[in-house]
Write an enzyme that holds these catalytic residues in place. Structure first.
Site, PDB file in Angstrom:
ATOM      1  N   GLU A  42       0.863  -1.179   0.000  1.00  0.00           N
ATOM      2  CA  GLU A  42       0.000   0.000   0.000  1.00  0.00           C
ATOM      3  C   GLU A  42       0.899   1.228   0.000  1.00  0.00           C
ATOM      4  O   GLU A  42       1.586   1.504   0.975  1.00  0.00           O
ATOM      5  CB  GLU A  42      -0.886  -0.026   1.249  1.00  0.00           C
ATOM      6  CG  GLU A  42      -1.748   1.193   1.461  1.00  0.00           C
ATOM      7  CD  GLU A  42      -2.449   1.168   2.818  1.00  0.00           C
ATOM      8  OE1 GLU A  42      -2.610   2.245   3.422  1.00  0.00           O
ATOM      9  OE2 GLU A  42      -2.833   0.066   3.277  1.00  0.00           O
ATOM     10  N   LYS A 131     -10.547  -1.305   7.348  1.00  0.00           N
ATOM     11  CA  LYS A 131      -9.214  -1.142   7.920  1.00  0.00           C
ATOM     12  C   LYS A 131      -9.389  -0.745   9.382  1.00  0.00           C
ATOM     13  O   LYS A 131      -9.870   0.356   9.668  1.00  0.00           O
ATOM     14  CB  LYS A 131      -8.436  -0.072   7.162  1.00  0.00           C
ATOM     15  CG  LYS A 131      -7.086   0.268   7.794  1.00  0.00           C
ATOM     16  CD  LYS A 131      -6.325   1.275   6.961  1.00  0.00           C
ATOM     17  CE  LYS A 131      -4.983   1.588   7.596  1.00  0.00           C
ATOM     18  NZ  LYS A 131      -4.112   2.369   6.702  1.00  0.00           N
TER      19      LYS A 131
END
Length: 215
Positions: A42, A131
């Site tokens: 990411e 998340k």
């Protein structure tokens, strides 16, 4: 799309959250992470030239690496990331207008939450996965508690994940985990300690294999 994205996150197991001081150092760090066995990265938009990094990683590694954009805080960043080839988008929080912009891209989206109310809002907004951030504040016990009322929601804790506690996170119900400085420390990047980054990645990868072998 959702099932395929969740399968991809689950296969990767560990998502490296990369906050690099420059685009060049980010690309070098990705190479070290991949050498150590990490297959999902990411690239945060706190990294200068994040879109360029995403594009370079895509061009260099193709389908061998799952590359996404993190710390996406505006619709413009989301559009930039998608244009660069990001395979998923991650926001650290769940703001309604931003969530709508990310979901509208049709790219798998993770929205950040830390409470049941935020989780419900993220699910309602159309998040592909959740998340849990900063997960270090509640630890695996928080994740386990959230899994009770939300057993069908894919949750990926980020923050406080280490090789020595990765099993605890998966035992608590994580689909995958995210690791930032514990995996790729800022000083290691800035000082070019690529061997150290590769070794940390290898340690995380080995810990993940142990969890999977056990289960």
């Amino acid at each position: 799309m959702t099932a395929a994205a969740l399968n991809a996150f689950e296969r990767a197991g560990v998502i490296a959250v990369l906050r690099a001081p420059s685009a060049e150092l980010a690309v070098r760090s990705v190479a070290a992470l991949i050498s150590g066995g990490i297959t999902a990265v990411e690239i945060t938009y706190t990294t200068p030239g994040a879109g360029s990094v995403i594009r370079q990683v895509q061009d260099r590694y193709g389908s061998d690496v799952l590359v996404g954009a993190g710390t996406v805080r505006s619709a413009a960043q989301a559009q930039d990331a998608v244009a660069a080839g990001a395979q998923f988008l991650v926001s650290p929080g769940t703001r309604p207008d931003l969530a709508e912009a990310l979901v509208a891209t049709k790219v798998p989206t993770m929205l950040g939450v830390l409470s049941p109310s935020e989780l419900m809002a993220a699910v309602d907004a159309g998040a592909t996965a959740i998340k849990l951030f900063p997960a270090s504040l509640g630890g695996p016990s928080l994740l386990r508690a959230l899994r009770g009322p939300f057993p069908d929601v894919a949750i990926i804790p980020t923050g406080g994940v280490r090789p020595d506690n990765i099993a605890d996170w998966f035992d608590a119900g994580a689909l995958a985990v995210g690791a930032g400085s514990e995996l790729c420390a800022p000083d290691a990047m800035s000082q070019g300690r690529w061997d150290e980054i590769e070794q940390r990645a290898a340690t995380f990868s080995a810990a993940l294999r142990t969890v999977r072998h056990r289960s």
